[in-house]
Design a protein around this motif. Structure first.
Motif, PDB file in Angstrom:
ATOM      1  N   ALA A  21       0.811  -1.217   0.000  1.00 35.40           N
ATOM      2  CA  ALA A  21       0.000   0.000   0.000  1.00 35.40           C
ATOM      3  C   ALA A  21       0.848   1.273   0.000  1.00 35.40           C
ATOM      4  CB  ALA A  21      -0.918   0.007   1.223  1.00 35.40           C
ATOM      5  N   ALA A  22       2.149   1.154   0.196  1.00 42.74           N
ATOM      6  CA  ALA A  22       3.013   2.331   0.291  1.00 42.74           C
ATOM      7  C   ALA A  22       2.984   3.157  -0.991  1.00 42.74           C
ATOM      8  CB  ALA A  22       4.449   1.905   0.589  1.00 42.74           C
ATOM      9  N   SER A  23       2.979   4.463  -0.801  1.00 40.95           N
ATOM     10  CA  SER A  23       2.967   5.389  -1.926  1.00 40.95           C
ATOM     11  C   SER A  23       3.611   6.695  -1.470  1.00 40.95           C
ATOM     12  CB  SER A  23       1.525   5.636  -2.377  1.00 40.95           C
ATOM     13  OG  SER A  23       1.485   6.564  -3.420  1.00 40.95           O
ATOM     14  N   PRO A  24       4.530   7.246  -2.262  1.00 38.53           N
ATOM     15  CA  PRO A  24       5.189   8.476  -1.833  1.00 38.53           C
ATOM     16  C   PRO A  24       4.232   9.666  -1.846  1.00 38.53           C
ATOM     17  CG  PRO A  24       5.892   7.873  -4.039  1.00 38.53           C
ATOM     18  CD  PRO A  24       5.020   6.762  -3.545  1.00 38.53           C
ATOM     19  N   VAL A  25       4.400  10.553  -0.884  1.00 35.46           N
ATOM     20  CA  VAL A  25       3.641  11.801  -0.810  1.00 35.46           C
ATOM     21  C   VAL A  25       4.616  12.902  -1.236  1.00 35.46           C
ATOM     22  CG1 VAL A  25       2.351  13.370   0.681  1.00 35.46           C
ATOM     23  CG2 VAL A  25       2.204  10.883   1.042  1.00 35.46           C
ATOM     24  N   ILE A  26       4.413  13.415  -2.438  1.00 36.18           N
ATOM     25  CA  ILE A  26       5.379  14.304  -3.072  1.00 36.18           C
ATOM     26  C   ILE A  26       5.681  15.549  -2.227  1.00 36.18           C
ATOM     27  CG2 ILE A  26       5.880  15.701  -5.122  1.00 36.18           C
ATOM     28  CD1 ILE A  26       5.947  12.659  -5.598  1.00 36.18           C
ATOM     29  N   ASP A  27       4.670  16.208  -1.686  1.00 37.45           N
ATOM     30  CA  ASP A  27       4.918  17.418  -0.891  1.00 37.45           C
ATOM     31  C   ASP A  27       5.807  17.123   0.313  1.00 37.45           C
ATOM     32  OD1 ASP A  27       3.449  18.962  -2.624  1.00 37.45           O
ATOM     33  OD2 ASP A  27       1.612  18.877  -1.424  1.00 37.45           O
ATOM     34  N   GLN A  28       5.576  15.992   0.980  1.00 35.98           N
ATOM     35  CA  GLN A  28       6.398  15.620   2.132  1.00 35.98           C
ATOM     36  C   GLN A  28       7.831  15.310   1.702  1.00 35.98           C
ATOM     37  OE1 GLN A  28       5.534  15.858   5.263  1.00 35.98           O
ATOM     38  NE2 GLN A  28       3.437  16.449   4.809  1.00 35.98           N
ATOM     39  N   LEU A  29       7.976  14.659   0.553  1.00 39.48           N
ATOM     40  CA  LEU A  29       9.316  14.361   0.047  1.00 39.48           C
ATOM     41  C   LEU A  29      10.077  15.646  -0.287  1.00 39.48           C
ATOM     42  CD1 LEU A  29       8.695  11.256  -2.224  1.00 39.48           C
ATOM     43  CD2 LEU A  29       9.832  11.329  -0.008  1.00 39.48           C
ATOM     44  N   ARG A  30       9.389  16.615  -0.868  1.00 39.51           N
ATOM     45  CA  ARG A  30      10.032  17.897  -1.178  1.00 39.51           C
ATOM     46  C   ARG A  30      10.521  18.593   0.097  1.00 39.51           C
ATOM     47  NH1 ARG A  30       5.805  18.810  -5.552  1.00 39.51           N
ATOM     48  NH2 ARG A  30       6.966  18.278  -7.439  1.00 39.51           N
ATOM     49  N   ARG A  31       9.691  18.563   1.135  1.00 38.75           N
ATOM     50  CA  ARG A  31      10.095  19.162   2.411  1.00 38.75           C
ATOM     51  C   ARG A  31      11.302  18.446   2.996  1.00 38.75           C
ATOM     52  NH1 ARG A  31       4.397  19.021   4.490  1.00 38.75           N
ATOM     53  NH2 ARG A  31       3.472  20.577   3.157  1.00 38.75           N
ATOM     54  N   ALA A  32      11.282  17.126   2.943  1.00 40.97           N
ATOM     55  CA  ALA A  32      12.394  16.339   3.482  1.00 40.97           C
ATOM     56  C   ALA A  32      13.669  16.586   2.685  1.00 40.97           C
ATOM     57  CB  ALA A  32      12.035  14.857   3.469  1.00 40.97           C
ATOM     58  N   ALA A  33      13.565  16.648   1.352  1.00 43.23           N
ATOM     59  CA  ALA A  33      14.741  16.891   0.503  1.00 43.23           C
ATOM     60  C   ALA A  33      15.338  18.268   0.780  1.00 43.23           C
ATOM     61  CB  ALA A  33      14.352  16.758  -0.971  1.00 43.23           C
ATOM     62  N   LYS A  34      14.484  19.235   1.070  1.00 41.49           N
ATOM     63  CA  LYS A  34      14.979  20.577   1.372  1.00 41.49           C
ATOM     64  C   LYS A  34      15.672  20.587   2.736  1.00 41.49           C
ATOM     65  CE  LYS A  34      13.513  25.390   1.581  1.00 41.49           C
ATOM     66  NZ  LYS A  34      12.411  26.320   1.450  1.00 41.49           N
ATOM     67  N   ALA A  35      15.116  19.875   3.696  1.00 42.44           N
ATOM     68  CA  ALA A  35      15.691  19.837   5.044  1.00 42.44           C
ATOM     69  C   ALA A  35      16.974  19.006   5.109  1.00 42.44           C
ATOM     70  CB  ALA A  35      14.669  19.285   6.035  1.00 42.44           C
ATOM     71  N   TYR A  36      17.067  17.971   4.274  1.00 38.33           N
ATOM     72  CA  TYR A  36      18.217  17.064   4.283  1.00 38.33           C
ATOM     73  C   TYR A  36      18.739  16.881   2.854  1.00 38.33           C
ATOM     74  CZ  TYR A  36      16.221  16.054   8.825  1.00 38.33           C
ATOM     75  OH  TYR A  36      15.720  16.177  10.091  1.00 38.33           O
ATOM     76  N   PRO A  37      19.400  17.884   2.289  1.00 38.14           N
ATOM     77  CA  PRO A  37      19.860  17.791   0.902  1.00 38.14           C
ATOM     78  C   PRO A  37      20.922  16.704   0.727  1.00 38.14           C
ATOM     79  CG  PRO A  37      20.672  19.803   1.939  1.00 38.14           C
ATOM     80  CD  PRO A  37      19.753  19.149   2.918  1.00 38.14           C
ATOM     81  N   ALA A  38      20.854  16.021  -0.415  1.00 29.44           N
ATOM     82  CA  ALA A  38      21.811  14.962  -0.755  1.00 29.44           C
ATOM     83  C   ALA A  38      21.858  14.846  -2.268  1.00 29.44           C
ATOM     84  CB  ALA A  38      21.376  13.645  -0.118  1.00 29.44           C
ATOM     85  N   GLY A  39      22.703  13.957  -2.767  1.00 28.19           N
ATOM     86  CA  GLY A  39      22.834  13.753  -4.210  1.00 28.19           C
ATOM     87  C   GLY A  39      21.543  13.280  -4.846  1.00 28.19           C
ATOM     88  N   LEU A  40      20.860  12.377  -4.180  1.00 25.62           N
ATOM     89  CA  LEU A  40      19.533  11.956  -4.620  1.00 25.62           C
ATOM     90  C   LEU A  40      18.519  12.738  -3.805  1.00 25.62           C
ATOM     91  CD1 LEU A  40      19.895   8.071  -4.865  1.00 25.62           C
ATOM     92  CD2 LEU A  40      19.760   9.716  -6.738  1.00 25.62           C
ATOM     93  N   ASP A  41      17.431  13.111  -4.431  1.00 18.43           N
ATOM     94  CA  ASP A  41      16.433  13.918  -3.738  1.00 18.43           C
ATOM     95  C   ASP A  41      15.492  13.061  -2.909  1.00 18.43           C
ATOM     96  OD1 ASP A  41      17.317  16.417  -4.556  1.00 18.43           O
ATOM     97  OD2 ASP A  41      16.281  16.241  -6.466  1.00 18.43           O
ATOM     98  N   PHE A  42      15.995  12.594  -1.812  1.00 18.37           N
ATOM     99  CA  PHE A  42      15.218  11.892  -0.805  1.00 18.37           C
ATOM    100  C   PHE A  42      14.553  10.627  -1.343  1.00 18.37           C
ATOM    101  CE2 PHE A  42      12.828  11.564   3.125  1.00 18.37           C
ATOM    102  CZ  PHE A  42      13.751  12.075   4.017  1.00 18.37           C
ATOM    103  N   ALA A  43      15.353   9.761  -1.928  1.00 17.91           N
ATOM    104  CA  ALA A  43      14.870   8.439  -2.322  1.00 17.91           C
ATOM    105  C   ALA A  43      14.605   7.629  -1.053  1.00 17.91           C
ATOM    106  CB  ALA A  43      15.906   7.744  -3.192  1.00 17.91           C
ATOM    107  N   ILE A  44      13.551   6.817  -1.072  1.00 17.24           N
ATOM    108  CA  ILE A  44      13.161   6.051   0.114  1.00 17.24           C
ATOM    109  C   ILE A  44      13.079   4.575  -0.219  1.00 17.24           C
ATOM    110  CG2 ILE A  44      11.357   5.690   1.829  1.00 17.24           C
ATOM    111  CD1 ILE A  44      10.612   8.597   1.542  1.00 17.24           C
ATOM    112  N   PHE A  45      13.807   3.762   0.552  1.00 18.55           N
ATOM    113  CA  PHE A  45      13.816   2.307   0.417  1.00 18.55           C
ATOM    114  C   PHE A  45      12.966   1.747   1.553  1.00 18.55           C
ATOM    115  CE2 PHE A  45      16.006  -1.909   0.722  1.00 18.55           C
ATOM    116  CZ  PHE A  45      15.865  -2.304  -0.599  1.00 18.55           C
TER     117      PHE A  45
END
Length: 134
Positions: free
Chosen positions: A24-48
């Motif tokens: 049932a897992a599905s990424p929530v784009i707005d939350q991912l954008r916030r996380a990527a901004k707070a924790y910048p890295a080479g990949l924009d907050f990929a989640i395993f």
């Protein structure tokens, strides 16, 4: 043959309660954008995301901010998870990882820890081919 790879970017690993939650897992784009901004890295907050039973793992990898809605096989994240779990008391020294099932592109990856790090094995299926002419 054996190439040594070092990963500089942090990995986001999310253990879920059961296989149904993983499906049932599905990424929530707005939350991912916030996380990527707070924790910048080479990949924009990929989640395993994964569910584990002993040394068997079912997984899904989402990276929609990097134009990859879902990856059917992610060796680097599999190695990272194996390293993390092997470092825990009583953790497994290797994993059998099933990924891509929920997107209809099943892959099977095996990992094992050793004196030089984590070895990742599996097979890839060619899904496209191209040619670049300059």
């Amino acid at each position: 043959p054996g190439a040594e790879i070092t990963f500089e970017d942090p990995a986001v690993l999310v253990e879920l309660a059961n296989r149904a939650a993983l499906s049932a897992a599905s990424p929530v784009i707005d939350q991912l954008r916030r996380a990527a901004k707070a924790y910048p890295a080479g990949l924009d907050f990929a989640i395993f995301c994964y569910v584990r039973q002993g040394d068997r793992v079912d997984a899904r990898m989402f990276a929609p901010l990097d134009n990859m809605v879902e990856d059917p096989a992610t060796g680097s994240a599999s190695a990272t998870l194996t390293s993390l779990l092997a470092s825990l008391p009583g953790g497994p020294s290797g994993l059998a990882i099933a990924q891509g099932d929920d997107m209809g592109r099943p892959s099977r990856i095996t990992t094992e820890t050793g004196p030089k790090g984590v070895t990742v094995r599996g097979q890839a299926v060619k899904v496209m081919q191209g040619r670049l002419c300059l």
